[in-house]
Design an enzyme around this catalytic site. Sequence first.
Site, short mmCIF file in Angstrom:
data_model
loop_
_atom_site.label_atom_id
_atom_site.label_comp_id
_atom_site.label_asym_id
_atom_site.label_seq_id
_atom_site.Cartn_x
_atom_site.Cartn_y
_atom_site.Cartn_z
N ASP A 87 0.63 -1.32 -0.30
CA ASP A 87 -0.25 0.03 0.16
C ASP A 87 0.83 1.63 0.33
O ASP A 87 0.57 2.25 0.31
CB ASP A 87 -0.58 0.27 1.80
CG ASP A 87 -1.98 -0.75 1.49
OD1 ASP A 87 -2.46 -1.52 0.07
OD2 ASP A 87 -2.23 -1.64 2.42
N LYS B 4 1.98 2.28 -5.13
CA LYS B 4 2.63 1.29 -6.11
C LYS B 4 1.62 1.52 -8.11
O LYS B 4 1.98 1.95 -8.67
CB LYS B 4 2.67 0.17 -6.31
CG LYS B 4 3.71 -0.51 -5.22
CD LYS B 4 3.43 -1.82 -5.13
CE LYS B 4 2.32 -2.52 -4.35
NZ LYS B 4 2.13 -2.67 -2.74
N GLY C 221 -5.06 -4.01 -4.28
CA GLY C 221 -5.04 -2.85 -4.12
C GLY C 221 -4.70 -2.00 -4.56
O GLY C 221 -4.03 -1.32 -3.69
N HIS C 222 -4.98 -1.25 -6.17
CA HIS C 222 -3.68 -0.74 -6.15
C HIS C 222 -5.27 0.65 -7.01
O HIS C 222 -5.85 0.40 -7.53
CB HIS C 222 -2.95 -0.78 -7.67
CG HIS C 222 -1.69 -2.15 -6.83
ND1 HIS C 222 -1.26 -2.50 -7.57
CD2 HIS C 222 -1.62 -2.57 -6.02
CE1 HIS C 222 -0.47 -3.34 -7.20
NE2 HIS C 222 -0.32 -3.51 -6.10
#
Length: 422
Positions: free
Chosen positions: A13, A16, A40-41
């Site tokens: 987190d 990225k 989760g991006h």
Amino acid sequence: MQTMAIIGAQWGDEGKGKITDLLAEKCDLVVRYQGGHNAGHTIWVNGQKTVLHVIPSGVLHPHCLSVIGHGVVLEPENFLNELAKIKGVTNVTPENLKLSSTATVITSYHKLLDAAREAQGPEKIGTTGKGIGPAYEDKVSRRAIKVKDLLDKDTLVRRLSNGYAEKAILFKHLYQIEIPAIEQEVERLYRYGESLKDYVVDTFSLIDDQLSKGKRVLYEGAQGILLDVDYGTYPYVTSSSTAASGIYNGAGIPGKKLEEVIGVAKAYTTRVGEGPFPTELFDDIGALIQKTGNEFGATTGRKRRCGWLDIPLLRYSVKCSQLTSIALTKLDILSSVPELKICYAYEVNGKVVDCAYPGINLYNAKPLYKTFKPFTDDFTSGKPSAELETYISFLQESLGIPVGIYAYGPDRNQIVFRQSYS
Ligand code: GDP
Ligand code: IMO
Ligand code: MG
């Protein structure tokens, strides 16, 4: 520069997704090589938020080919839902999104097993509950289903039969859970296979071909180096190789070397789930960073634990992945914090230690802090205040690599380049 990697330098987190989206502009392919929908991006463009889980974060750039490599674990239902969602935002077709035929499939029982183990303990990892660990276990034990197996029913039945009876007994007697009958799971997976088959290719050959044509490839890491199954804070890690070495296993860089390896780090530290965290803050400042930074997981919504920037851990990450530069994110969050500290070393059993080598018991590491003057930059001029420059320079000098980018907001444009990455 033809090959570049973007890797989380902390516990995930770090931002990225934002940095990948930004640099994808300069690349032809963006490749995911490990992890799954535990990631989760988040990307913000002109006030619109997109959260990606297995689809690479270059997808918002129409010229970019998105590739999901063979080291990824893929949950077909989740992938198809994510695909449907992203199609509402940008034009995604089998022409510009490719899925490896040999990526590992996450099945119903992987998710059930993940949840059952977390509930039973005794050592809770705090997983995302997506079935990631059990799917990688099956891959290593040679019982996994590959994406290509979803496309042929006979093969699917044969592959799924490996260990299914064993799993059914385990679930029933140890966890008191009935797993779906094998016929039911075959039908479900085959149906998904039909829906995703147009995206399936041999991605290794594709990347090989593109590199030989001089195309620029960006490898997008998921999680962070400190969650790597070998390099991370075991057992509080994920089940894949999140460090740069994972790229060689999970996608391939045929005939090439990685030229630039960017470690993404927050200007402070966060962690979700269990495990050691030497600079964790339990006071008002920790609460302030958590609140101002909106530190909630993009996949599970869980509160992220917050603490000061930790140089010994980052030094270790630099060594593990041979990072060549740092992208430092969320500096805007620190601009509202009245007092700033960076942990430059630990005291462990009376000795000063400046790198968090695995031999060090992090539960026993007392952080040694240097205090910094607060900065109140609004960042828009692109020139850091003297106080902010001091903070960034200390990090650069401590790690021996430059901070090539720093970010001061979630949007694609809230960024300052100190290096060109061209
Ligand atoms: P990832 O998993 O590494 O892609 O990171 P996540 O998306 O899970 O979490 C990073 C969060 O920080 C997201 O909500 C981003 O929109 C946000 N973010 C990224 N960079 C910045 C920044 O410089 N400032 C602020 N305020 N938010 C940022
Ligand atoms: P991105 O790519 C932060 C953490 C979980 C848990 C441990 C194991 O968004 O940075 P798993 O479900 O993988 O078996 O969980 O790893 N974790 C993450 N933490 N960001 C992530 O991904 C993570 N993916 C897994 O919280 O502690
Ligand atoms: Mg994330």
